[in-house]
Design a protein around this motif. Structure first.
Motif, PDB file in Angstrom:
ATOM      1  N   ILE A 127       4.745  -2.429   3.286  1.00  0.00           N
ATOM      2  CA  ILE A 127       4.828  -3.756   2.660  1.00  0.00           C
ATOM      3  C   ILE A 127       4.849  -4.818   3.752  1.00  0.00           C
ATOM      4  N   ILE A 128       4.038  -5.834   3.561  1.00  0.00           N
ATOM      5  CA  ILE A 128       4.054  -6.990   4.452  1.00  0.00           C
ATOM      6  C   ILE A 128       4.324  -8.224   3.603  1.00  0.00           C
ATOM      7  N   GLN A 176      -8.793  -5.466   4.016  1.00  0.00           N
ATOM      8  CA  GLN A 176      -7.864  -6.599   4.039  1.00  0.00           C
ATOM      9  C   GLN A 176      -6.407  -6.144   3.922  1.00  0.00           C
ATOM     10  N   ASN A 177      -6.221  -4.828   3.791  1.00  0.00           N
ATOM     11  CA  ASN A 177      -4.871  -4.290   3.587  1.00  0.00           C
ATOM     12  C   ASN A 177      -4.498  -3.282   4.676  1.00  0.00           C
ATOM     13  N   LYS A 178      -5.149  -3.395   5.816  1.00  0.00           N
ATOM     14  CA  LYS A 178      -4.973  -2.415   6.894  1.00  0.00           C
ATOM     15  C   LYS A 178      -3.541  -2.327   7.399  1.00  0.00           C
ATOM     16  N   ASN A 179      -2.857  -3.461   7.501  1.00  0.00           N
ATOM     17  CA  ASN A 179      -1.502  -3.428   8.046  1.00  0.00           C
ATOM     18  C   ASN A 179      -0.511  -2.733   7.116  1.00  0.00           C
ATOM     19  N   ALA A 180      -0.598  -2.988   5.827  1.00  0.00           N
ATOM     20  CA  ALA A 180       0.278  -2.293   4.881  1.00  0.00           C
ATOM     21  C   ALA A 180      -0.049  -0.799   4.866  1.00  0.00           C
ATOM     22  N   ASP A 181      -1.335  -0.467   4.953  1.00  0.00           N
ATOM     23  CA  ASP A 181      -1.762   0.927   5.007  1.00  0.00           C
ATOM     24  C   ASP A 181      -1.194   1.609   6.264  1.00  0.00           C
ATOM     25  N   ASP A 201       0.858  -1.184   0.000  1.00  0.00           N
ATOM     26  CA  ASP A 201       0.000   0.000   0.000  1.00  0.00           C
ATOM     27  C   ASP A 201       0.890   1.229   0.000  1.00  0.00           C
ATOM     28  N   ALA A 202       0.321   2.340  -0.440  1.00  0.00           N
ATOM     29  CA  ALA A 202       1.034   3.616  -0.466  1.00  0.00           C
ATOM     30  C   ALA A 202       0.170   4.672   0.205  1.00  0.00           C
ATOM     31  N   TYR A 220       7.776  -3.885   6.346  1.00  0.00           N
ATOM     32  CA  TYR A 220       8.737  -2.922   5.806  1.00  0.00           C
ATOM     33  C   TYR A 220       8.015  -1.622   5.488  1.00  0.00           C
ATOM     34  N   GLN A 221       8.744  -0.529   5.554  1.00  0.00           N
ATOM     35  CA  GLN A 221       8.199   0.752   5.116  1.00  0.00           C
ATOM     36  C   GLN A 221       9.309   1.549   4.446  1.00  0.00           C
TER      37      GLN A 221
END
Length: 135
Positions: free
Chosen positions: A21-22, A114-119, A7-8, A32-33
């Motif tokens: 990034i997970i 479903q993308n909360k952690n990358a966000d 996610d960005a 990672y970020q």
């Protein structure tokens, strides 16, 4: 198979941007970020995929990679293997080059929830003005 969530986040469009990034393999999960610089939101989504593939190239070459993103435009571009957008073209081509390091790369659109952690990782990086290469 390696599951990769990207996610960005951007402050402005264009503006400062960051990627979250997970990477999951079996029971292992790494976060990672990355600070990306000044980009539009859509460009930053492609860059998040690029950073994820660069990480996987170092850690999991020749594996099957499943990139999961809530960016419809980035996933559609990679699924269709085509873009008319001149701004996306160099990013798209870079992704294609990175794909050569793996036995298979496929892309899946997922809803935001479903993308909360990358966000979270992308927003953290941007909000705290901490620009680590990784956590």
């Amino acid at each position: 198979m390696i599951e990769v969530y990207t996610d960005a986040a951007c402050s402005g469009d264009p503006g400062p941007s960051a990627a979250g990034i997970i990477i999951k393999k079996k029971q292992m999960m790494k976060e990672y970020q990355f600070y990306l610089g000044s980009w539009t939101n859509h460009e930053a989504e492609f860059l998040a995929m690029i950073r994820a593939l660069e990480l996987c190239q170092k850690i999991y070459p020749n594996e099957i990679i499943s990139i999961r993103s809530d960016s419809q435009i980035a996933v559609d571009t990679m699924d269709k293997r085509y873009t008319k957008n001149e701004k996306f073209l160099p990013l798209y081509q870079q992704i294609l080059e990175l794909e050569e390091n793996f036995s298979l790369v496929f892309y899946k659109w997922i809803p935001d929830k479903q993308n909360k952690n990358a966000d979270r990782l992308a927003r953290q990086c941007l909000q705290h003005k901490q620009y680590p290469d990784h956590l």
